[in-house]
Design a protein around this motif. Structure first.
Motif, mmCIF file in Angstrom:
data_model
loop_
_atom_site.group_PDB
_atom_site.id
_atom_site.type_symbol
_atom_site.label_atom_id
_atom_site.label_comp_id
_atom_site.label_asym_id
_atom_site.label_seq_id
_atom_site.Cartn_x
_atom_site.Cartn_y
_atom_site.Cartn_z
ATOM 1 N N VAL A 45 0.886 -1.160 0.000
ATOM 2 C CA VAL A 45 0.000 0.000 0.000
ATOM 3 C C VAL A 45 0.922 1.207 0.000
ATOM 4 O O VAL A 45 1.812 1.309 0.841
ATOM 5 N N LEU A 46 0.732 2.111 -0.925
ATOM 6 C CA LEU A 46 1.574 3.293 -1.052
ATOM 7 C C LEU A 46 0.897 4.509 -0.428
ATOM 8 O O LEU A 46 -0.319 4.517 -0.226
ATOM 9 N N THR A 47 1.665 5.540 -0.149
ATOM 10 C CA THR A 47 1.089 6.768 0.385
ATOM 11 C C THR A 47 0.043 7.340 -0.567
ATOM 12 O O THR A 47 -0.962 7.887 -0.121
ATOM 13 N N THR A 48 0.254 7.179 -1.861
ATOM 14 C CA THR A 48 -0.727 7.663 -2.836
ATOM 15 C C THR A 48 -2.033 6.890 -2.753
ATOM 16 O O THR A 48 -3.091 7.436 -3.046
ATOM 17 N N ASP A 49 -1.986 5.619 -2.349
ATOM 18 C CA ASP A 49 -3.212 4.827 -2.151
ATOM 19 C C ASP A 49 -3.999 5.352 -0.955
ATOM 20 O O ASP A 49 -5.225 5.446 -1.001
ATOM 21 N N VAL A 50 -3.299 5.654 0.124
ATOM 22 C CA VAL A 50 -3.963 6.132 1.337
ATOM 23 C C VAL A 50 -4.752 7.404 1.025
ATOM 24 O O VAL A 50 -5.924 7.524 1.377
ATOM 25 N N PHE A 51 -4.114 8.331 0.343
ATOM 26 C CA PHE A 51 -4.780 9.586 0.008
ATOM 27 C C PHE A 51 -5.778 9.401 -1.133
ATOM 28 O O PHE A 51 -6.913 9.869 -1.060
ATOM 29 N N GLY A 52 -5.380 8.706 -2.171
ATOM 30 C CA GLY A 52 -6.223 8.546 -3.358
ATOM 31 C C GLY A 52 -7.495 7.755 -3.117
ATOM 32 O O GLY A 52 -8.549 8.052 -3.678
ATOM 33 N N GLN A 53 -7.410 6.732 -2.248
ATOM 34 C CA GLN A 53 -8.596 5.928 -1.934
ATOM 35 C C GLN A 53 -9.355 6.508 -0.753
ATOM 36 O O GLN A 53 -10.381 5.982 -0.365
ATOM 37 N N ASP A 54 -8.841 7.577 -0.180
ATOM 38 C CA ASP A 54 -9.485 8.275 0.933
ATOM 39 C C ASP A 54 -9.777 7.333 2.102
ATOM 40 O O ASP A 54 -10.924 7.033 2.419
ATOM 41 N N ALA A 55 -8.710 6.839 2.719
ATOM 42 C CA ALA A 55 -8.852 5.945 3.868
ATOM 43 C C ALA A 55 -9.686 6.610 4.952
ATOM 44 O O ALA A 55 -9.379 7.718 5.376
ATOM 45 N N LYS A 56 -10.737 5.944 5.374
ATOM 46 C CA LYS A 56 -11.689 6.526 6.323
ATOM 47 C C LYS A 56 -11.577 5.854 7.691
ATOM 48 O O LYS A 56 -12.388 5.024 8.057
ATOM 49 N N ALA A 57 -10.548 6.218 8.436
ATOM 50 C CA ALA A 57 -10.377 5.729 9.802
ATOM 51 C C ALA A 57 -9.855 6.888 10.640
ATOM 52 O O ALA A 57 -8.917 7.576 10.236
ATOM 53 N N VAL A 58 -10.459 7.110 11.782
ATOM 54 C CA VAL A 58 -10.070 8.236 12.626
ATOM 55 C C VAL A 58 -8.737 7.958 13.309
ATOM 56 O O VAL A 58 -7.841 8.781 13.291
ATOM 57 N N PHE A 59 -8.601 6.781 13.913
ATOM 58 C CA PHE A 59 -7.367 6.394 14.590
ATOM 59 C C PHE A 59 -6.771 5.211 13.845
ATOM 60 O O PHE A 59 -7.422 4.179 13.691
ATOM 61 N N VAL A 60 -5.528 5.348 13.413
ATOM 62 C CA VAL A 60 -4.856 4.293 12.656
ATOM 63 C C VAL A 60 -3.576 3.909 13.399
ATOM 64 O O VAL A 60 -2.756 4.766 13.718
ATOM 65 N N VAL A 61 -3.430 2.616 13.670
ATOM 66 C CA VAL A 61 -2.243 2.088 14.324
ATOM 67 C C VAL A 61 -1.520 1.225 13.297
ATOM 68 O O VAL A 61 -2.097 0.285 12.760
#
Length: 87
Positions: A45-61
């Motif tokens: 998973v790339l940083t562009t995936d996190v932003f591009g797919q709009d990860a919807k989690a408030v707290f991420v561990v």
């Protein structure tokens, strides 16, 4: 809490639904997490995936190598703070 399972694309769960907590671990690079996505030999998973797919989690561990390098331009940890849904 929603664990991100190492499947062919376990990360897409965060794009499809909203979660309060999410957890994922895998081999780390400054700009990627292994075994949670679809890129390359290690299903990154790339940083562009996190932003591009709009990860919807408030707290991420996240657990993996290199994740604490906040001074890297495209650090994977900082990408979760920049998602459109949470901005």
């Amino acid at each position: 809490m929603t664990p991100l399972h190492p499947t062919s694309d376990g990360f897409s769960m965060l794009a499809a639904n909203s979660y309060l907590w999410a957890y994922g671990c895998g081999g780390g690079q400054p700009t990627a997490i292994s075994e949670l996505g679809t890129h390359g030999q290690y299903n990154d998973v790339l940083t562009t995936d996190v932003f591009g797919q709009d990860a919807k989690a408030v707290f991420v561990v996240l657990f993996g190598s290199w994740f604490g390098n906040w001074d890297d331009t495209d650090d994977i940890m900082r990408s979760f703070l920049a998602t459109p849904a949470l901005a």
